[in-house]
Design a protein around this motif. Structure first.
Motif, PDB file in Angstrom:
ATOM      1  N   ASN A   1      -5.237   7.772 -57.704  1.00  0.00           N
ATOM      2  CA  ASN A   1      -6.116   8.310 -59.030  1.00  0.00           C
ATOM      3  C   ASN A   1      -7.898   7.284 -58.527  1.00  0.00           C
ATOM      4  O   ASN A   1      -8.548   7.402 -58.538  1.00  0.00           O
ATOM      5  N   ASP A   2      -7.613   6.095 -57.458  1.00  0.00           N
ATOM      6  CA  ASP A   2      -8.428   5.487 -56.794  1.00  0.00           C
ATOM      7  C   ASP A   2      -9.153   5.855 -55.014  1.00  0.00           C
ATOM      8  O   ASP A   2     -10.613   6.112 -54.418  1.00  0.00           O
ATOM      9  N   GLY A   3      -8.299   7.539 -54.975  1.00  0.00           N
ATOM     10  CA  GLY A   3      -8.937   8.507 -53.811  1.00  0.00           C
ATOM     11  C   GLY A   3      -8.645   7.680 -52.838  1.00  0.00           C
ATOM     12  O   GLY A   3      -9.140   8.926 -51.628  1.00  0.00           O
TER      13      GLY A   3
ATOM     14  N   TYR B   1      -7.457  18.490 -55.601  1.00  0.00           N
ATOM     15  CA  TYR B   1      -8.512  18.058 -56.028  1.00  0.00           C
ATOM     16  C   TYR B   1      -8.663  16.407 -56.278  1.00  0.00           C
ATOM     17  O   TYR B   1      -7.522  16.278 -57.093  1.00  0.00           O
ATOM     18  N   ASP B   2      -9.660  15.818 -55.596  1.00  0.00           N
ATOM     19  CA  ASP B   2      -9.615  14.542 -55.273  1.00  0.00           C
ATOM     20  C   ASP B   2     -10.011  13.952 -57.204  1.00  0.00           C
ATOM     21  O   ASP B   2     -10.462  14.398 -57.382  1.00  0.00           O
ATOM     22  N   GLN B   3     -10.099  12.451 -57.603  1.00  0.00           N
ATOM     23  CA  GLN B   3      -9.896  11.916 -58.850  1.00  0.00           C
ATOM     24  C   GLN B   3     -11.263  12.475 -59.162  1.00  0.00           C
ATOM     25  O   GLN B   3     -11.380  11.938 -60.354  1.00  0.00           O
ATOM     26  N   GLN B   4     -12.348  12.420 -58.099  1.00  0.00           N
ATOM     27  CA  GLN B   4     -13.758  11.950 -58.443  1.00  0.00           C
ATOM     28  C   GLN B   4     -14.458  13.535 -58.604  1.00  0.00           C
ATOM     29  O   GLN B   4     -15.026  13.955 -58.778  1.00  0.00           O
TER      30      GLN B   4
ATOM     31  N   ARG C   1      -6.000  14.728 -69.240  1.00  0.00           N
ATOM     32  CA  ARG C   1      -5.986  13.227 -68.542  1.00  0.00           C
ATOM     33  C   ARG C   1      -6.682  11.679 -69.261  1.00  0.00           C
ATOM     34  O   ARG C   1      -6.358  10.956 -68.717  1.00  0.00           O
TER      35      ARG C   1
ATOM     36  N   VAL D   1     -14.345  16.996 -63.031  1.00  0.00           N
ATOM     37  CA  VAL D   1     -15.446  16.872 -63.322  1.00  0.00           C
ATOM     38  C   VAL D   1     -16.465  17.816 -64.058  1.00  0.00           C
ATOM     39  O   VAL D   1     -17.633  17.876 -64.961  1.00  0.00           O
TER      40      VAL D   1
ATOM     41  N   LEU E   1     -14.885  15.161 -55.973  1.00  0.00           N
ATOM     42  CA  LEU E   1     -16.271  15.743 -55.056  1.00  0.00           C
ATOM     43  C   LEU E   1     -15.083  16.232 -54.014  1.00  0.00           C
ATOM     44  O   LEU E   1     -16.287  17.053 -52.997  1.00  0.00           O
TER      45      LEU E   1
ATOM     46  N   SER F   1     -10.881  20.511 -61.564  1.00  0.00           N
ATOM     47  CA  SER F   1     -11.385  19.784 -61.333  1.00  0.00           C
ATOM     48  C   SER F   1     -11.336  19.070 -62.517  1.00  0.00           C
ATOM     49  O   SER F   1     -11.858  19.362 -64.125  1.00  0.00           O
TER      50      SER F   1
END
Length: 330
Positions: A214-216, A166-169, A38, A129, A171, A127
């Protein structure tokens, strides 16, 4: 060193002028998977020759090759650390249950085994995060793991071949099921079940791959029948769809550009194609020079993508004013 154009500057002209800047052809057999780190300028690949290879993408150089004869090497993802990866096995799954391994590329050590899957892992993601990661297997289960412990942290039993992302955040995560259904889970409370389910209308083919922009805001789906869809990640509405030529013995992969404005994909006819999401129109098409590209990803922080097929890995970068690909320093 490769010229580092900003990903925020991407436009139709830059996309159209992508060309091969580096080519590696020393693989034996098919390249199974690839992944970019990343934040570091690194790429990792796995191959049918049981190899795991680490590349410097800024300079177009192979840094290291390790071989894994006991377990093989199939799906692969970087962890947060640039020298550590999660790799799935092609062998010794039934007997030892060692379907997943946490590997150090620095000293070629296996740091941990993750046991539980009874069949081959076909989808793998980490993930963005924390130390969580997910695996989807042909045993019809998705397992949630923590790099720091051996034991599985959670399991979802599903119908069909599961694909995970996973989404980029970090969550939300998405899981595909048979019949083209995608279920969305809150990463912090997945045990409560999905909070939403999307269906790709009219296409019941298995979903082979899922990626979040990237912006989900968008999801990219690739199906077994080589259809590509971009969905609104909030309500599941189809923003656009593309079809490429069938590839009976190879599944293709598609990727977002980092700005989420374009999709690039392989095709059964051996070409690579790019589309604008906002207009739905094709903005570029190139001969891949490697046959059907079964692995394809865009680098997170560079104007560059990698495409791989049987025995060949290519790095694609923009052409300069002289119509030649910007060179890598060797």
């Amino acid at each position: 060193m490769m010229r580092n154009a900003s990903v925020s500057e991407l436009n139709d002209g830059i996309i159209r002028n992508m060309a091969i800047g580096a080519l590696f052809s020393d693989f034996v057999g098919k390249i199974n998977a690839l992944d970019f780190h990343r934040t570091a300028d690194l790429l990792v690949t796995t191959g049918e020759d049981d190899s795991v290879r680490l590349y410097d993408i800024a300079n177009g150089k192979l840094l290291k090759t390790t071989h894994h004869k006991k377990h093989g090497a199939d799906r692969i993802c970087f962890t947060h650390h640039p020298s550590s990866v999660i790799c799935s096995s092609t062998r010794n799954i039934d007997s030892g249950g060692e379907a997943l391994r946490y590997l150090s590329m620095y000293d070629n050590r296996c740091l941990r085994y993750f046991k539980g899957h009874k069949d081959r892992v076909v989808s793998l993601c980490t993930s963005p995060v924390d130390d969580s990661f997910m695996s989807g297997s042909l045993d019809h289960s998705v397992r949630i793991w923590d790099l720091r412990v051996n034991a599985c942290q959670g399991i979802l039993h599903l119908r069909g071949r599961p694909t995970v992302a996973y989404d980029q955040q970090g969550l939300v995560f998405a899981v595909s099921m048979e019949g083209g259904a995608i279920k969305l889970f809150d990463s912090r409370s997945y045990d409560k079940g999905p909070f939403d389910t999307f269906l790709v209308g009219g296409d019941m083919a298995e979903i082979w791959d899922i990626k979040f922009s990237n912006d989900g805001k968008s999801m990219l789906l690739t199906t077994k029948s080589n259809n590509i869809y971009v969905l609104d990640a909030y309500n599941g509405e189809k923003r656009c769809g593309f079809s490429v030529d069938a590839s009976p013995n190879t599944t293709i992969e598609a990727t977002f550009t980092p700005d989420g404005q374009y999709v690039v994909s392989g095709s059964g006819d051996g070409t690579l194609n790019a589309w604008s999401i906002s207009t739905g129109s094709k903005v570029g098409s190139w001969d891949s020079n490697i046959g059907v590209a079964s692995c394809l990803k865009w680098a997170p922080r560079r104007v560059m993508f990698a495409a791989a097929s049987k025995g060949v890995l290519t790095f694609w970068i923009p052409k300069d004013a002289n119509s030649t690909a910007t060179s890598f320093e060797r």
